[in-house]
Scaffold this active site. Structure first.
Site, PDB file in Angstrom:
ATOM      1  N   GLY A 116      40.717 -38.170 -21.798  1.00  0.00           N
ATOM      2  CA  GLY A 116      42.171 -38.280 -21.795  1.00  0.00           C
ATOM      3  C   GLY A 116      42.665 -39.591 -22.369  1.00  0.00           C
ATOM      4  N   SER A 120      39.214 -38.052 -28.017  1.00  0.00           N
ATOM      5  CA  SER A 120      38.678 -36.707 -28.273  1.00  0.00           C
ATOM      6  C   SER A 120      37.415 -36.361 -27.504  1.00  0.00           C
ATOM      7  CB  SER A 120      38.409 -36.513 -29.771  1.00  0.00           C
ATOM      8  OG  SER A 120      39.565 -36.095 -30.395  1.00  0.00           O
ATOM      9  N   SER A 121      37.436 -36.656 -26.215  1.00  0.00           N
ATOM     10  CA  SER A 121      36.312 -36.206 -25.400  1.00  0.00           C
ATOM     11  C   SER A 121      36.259 -34.688 -25.366  1.00  0.00           C
ATOM     12  CB  SER A 121      36.440 -36.756 -23.973  1.00  0.00           C
ATOM     13  OG  SER A 121      37.508 -36.150 -23.271  1.00  0.00           O
ATOM     14  N   ASP A 166      40.038 -33.425 -34.884  1.00  0.00           N
ATOM     15  CA  ASP A 166      39.113 -33.914 -33.858  1.00  0.00           C
ATOM     16  C   ASP A 166      37.753 -33.240 -33.965  1.00  0.00           C
ATOM     17  OD1 ASP A 166      41.365 -35.230 -33.117  1.00  0.00           O
ATOM     18  OD2 ASP A 166      41.672 -34.152 -31.242  1.00  0.00           O
ATOM     19  N   TYR A 218      53.785 -31.860 -27.853  1.00  0.00           N
ATOM     20  CA  TYR A 218      52.989 -31.724 -29.070  1.00  0.00           C
ATOM     21  C   TYR A 218      53.327 -30.415 -29.778  1.00  0.00           C
ATOM     22  CZ  TYR A 218      48.666 -31.628 -31.915  1.00  0.00           C
ATOM     23  OH  TYR A 218      47.758 -31.575 -32.935  1.00  0.00           O
TER      24      TYR A 218
HETATM   25  P1  ADP Z   1      40.781 -36.303 -24.939  1.00  0.00           P
HETATM   26  O1  ADP Z   1      40.213 -35.212 -25.792  1.00  0.00           O
HETATM   27  O2  ADP Z   1      41.694 -37.213 -25.703  1.00  0.00           O
HETATM   28  O3  ADP Z   1      39.740 -37.090 -24.201  1.00  0.00           O
HETATM   29  P2  ADP Z   1      41.839 -34.072 -23.492  1.00  0.00           P
HETATM   30  O4  ADP Z   1      42.881 -33.949 -22.441  1.00  0.00           O
HETATM   31  O5  ADP Z   1      42.005 -33.281 -24.734  1.00  0.00           O
HETATM   32  O6  ADP Z   1      41.687 -35.624 -23.819  1.00  0.00           O
HETATM   33  O7  ADP Z   1      40.433 -33.680 -22.889  1.00  0.00           O
HETATM   34  C1  ADP Z   1      39.972 -34.271 -21.685  1.00  0.00           C
HETATM   35  C2  ADP Z   1      39.365 -33.216 -20.793  1.00  0.00           C
HETATM   36  O8  ADP Z   1      38.143 -32.727 -21.370  1.00  0.00           O
HETATM   37  C3  ADP Z   1      38.957 -33.731 -19.432  1.00  0.00           C
HETATM   38  O9  ADP Z   1      40.047 -33.727 -18.548  1.00  0.00           O
HETATM   39  C4  ADP Z   1      37.886 -32.740 -19.020  1.00  0.00           C
HETATM   40  O10 ADP Z   1      38.459 -31.544 -18.542  1.00  0.00           O
HETATM   41  C5  ADP Z   1      37.219 -32.413 -20.342  1.00  0.00           C
HETATM   42  N1  ADP Z   1      36.017 -33.236 -20.548  1.00  0.00           N
HETATM   43  C6  ADP Z   1      35.783 -34.123 -21.537  1.00  0.00           C
HETATM   44  N2  ADP Z   1      34.554 -34.678 -21.418  1.00  0.00           N
HETATM   45  C7  ADP Z   1      33.977 -34.111 -20.333  1.00  0.00           C
HETATM   46  C8  ADP Z   1      32.713 -34.254 -19.674  1.00  0.00           C
HETATM   47  N3  ADP Z   1      31.772 -35.090 -20.112  1.00  0.00           N
HETATM   48  N4  ADP Z   1      32.486 -33.489 -18.584  1.00  0.00           N
HETATM   49  C9  ADP Z   1      33.415 -32.645 -18.123  1.00  0.00           C
HETATM   50  N5  ADP Z   1      34.614 -32.479 -18.689  1.00  0.00           N
HETATM   51  C10 ADP Z   1      34.917 -33.194 -19.780  1.00  0.00           C
HETATM   52 MG    MG Z   2      41.332 -33.642 -26.684  1.00  0.00          MG
END
Ligand code: ADP
Ligand code: MG
Length: 375
Positions: A116, A120-121, A166, A218
């Site tokens: 978050g 781009s996790s 992303d 968005y």
């Molecule tokens: P961003 O992509 O910028 O980090 P997003 O809101 O699009 O933000 O995505 C974040 C969400 O992705 C987290 O709230 C979670 O649900 C999921 N997520 C990301 N990495 C992991 C992880 N390693 N394990 C579990 N969930 C994850």
């Molecule tokens: Mg994201």
């Protein structure tokens, strides 16, 4: 230790990694058929996996709640999965929707991509599943094909109307380079970024303000861009040349003008940055970053007080340029900084945040890392 063996009682068949990203320049252009210039971060999601033949998908993450999430493949549908598990489930669902004959799996994740934070996790998690499934089930999909599948997964299953940047960054970036991507035809070129050689550092500042792209703002911006293109009789805003901008703005309702101005000038900034990078002038892109931030703040209106403070403070403390990166409404700021000023700039931002009463930001220096791969 909660390794794969401990969680699932058997060894994984392999391990894969997919990185987070920061975008150097080209923000909110990827759903306007425009240009972007991301780098992959050294931070990545690690996925370990083992196929199952009973139609079950099991998911566990070190960043989850400690529980194994168990899903039936034939029960997957948009809206049917809650929480973090919807991201990996989305990719498996999308593969099956596309006609790929894939079964279940036990999937295990660990990640150092801040979540978050605009890094781009979510794409990293999706792409890690994509590369793992591609190998395990012998799908033979290319990196761009997997990126498009992962984007579709986030759009259709998770419900976030993100563009393709992303996932393309996580899949296709190369170590030591930024990825110049034409989001219309996915044409790509690796552009060398030698930070150390230029005596520079790329400081990433996570403001700790959580963005939420699913909250409607968005989607509204995206719809505004699409409406403007339609009113101008263009396939996408990418097709509006910079020298036609003023005339075009006169034909649009007032509320759409700043959106169009941002998108068109931002595409121009990517081209400007590329000309400088091709000429070996990495430091020269600093002012382009700062101009990009002003455009996101004043025209596109997706910055927030914390990202503005981080970018402004970084520049005041000697950064060559700084901008918010990612979709906005919080998230992270990047600053291009002379190596010897790295600590000064990071310290100035931390002090400014403390003065303003904001939570302490998290900062690190990033180098362009490799895209998704088997480990
Ligand atoms: P961003 O992509 O910028 O980090 P997003 O809101 O699009 O933000 O995505 C974040 C969400 O992705 C987290 O709230 C979670 O649900 C999921 N997520 C990301 N990495 C992991 C992880 N390693 N394990 C579990 N969930 C994850
Ligand atoms: Mg994201």
């Amino acid at each position: 230790m909660n390794d794969f063996q401990t969680v699932y009682g058997a060894a994984p068949e392999g391990a894969w990694a997919a990185p987070g990203r920061v975008n150097l320049i080209g923000e909110h252009t990827d759903y306007n058929d425009g240009f972007v210039l991301p780098i992959a971060l050294p931070h990545h999601v690690r996925a370990e996996a083992r196929r199952r033949d009973d139609g079950v998908l099991r998911l566990w993450s070190a960043q989850g709640d400690g529980e194994v999430v168990e899903l039936r493949l034939d029960g997957l549908a948009p809206g049917a999965v809650a929480g973090w598990a919807k991201y990996p489930a989305a990719v498996v669902w999308t593969l099956r929707q596309a006609g790929h004959r894939v079964g279940g799996a036990d999937l295990w994740f660990d990640s150092d991509v801040p979540t978050g934070a605009g890094l781009s996790s979510s794409a990293a998690l999706e792409c890690a599943v994509g590369v793992a499934y591609n190998d395990l089930y012998g799908l033979g999909l290319t990196a761009p094909e997997l990126a498009l599948l992962a984007q579709k997964a986030e759009n259709d299953f998770v419900g976030v109307p993100c563009g393709v940047m992303d996932q393309m960054a996580s899949m296709c970036c190369a170590e030591g380079s930024a990825l110049l991507l034409d989001t219309r035809d996915l044409g790509q070129r690796q552009v060398p970024i030698d930070l150390a050689g230029a005596g520079l550092r790329l400081l990433v500042i996570d403001t700790r303000v959580k963005h939420d792209l699913a909250d409607g703002a968005y989607a509204e911006l995206r719809a505004g861009c699409e409406r403007a293109a339609e009113l101008l009789g263009l396939p996408a805003l990418r097709d509006l040349p910079a020298d036609g901008l003023d005339a075009a703005l006169g034909r649009l309702p007032a509320e759409l003008r700043p959106l169009v101005r941002h998108v068109v000038t931002e595409d121009g900034r990517v081209q400007q940055a590329i000309r400088l990078l091709d000429a070996g002038d990495l430091a020269g892109i600093g002012p382009i970053l700062t101009a990009g931030h002003a455009s996101l703040r004043d025209d596109y209106r997706v910055s927030c007080p914390e990202t503005d403070l981080a970018a402004d403070t970084a520049v005041a403390a000697g950064a060559l340029g700084a901008r918010m990166t990612g979709g906005g409404f919080g998230g992270s700021v990047i600053a291009l900084v002379a190596a010897e000023l790295l600590d000064t700039v990071a310290g100035a931002v931390a002090a400014a945040f403390a003065d303003a009463g904001y939570a302490a930001p998290r900062a690190f220096a990033a180098t362009p890392a490799a895209g998704a791969r088997r480990l």
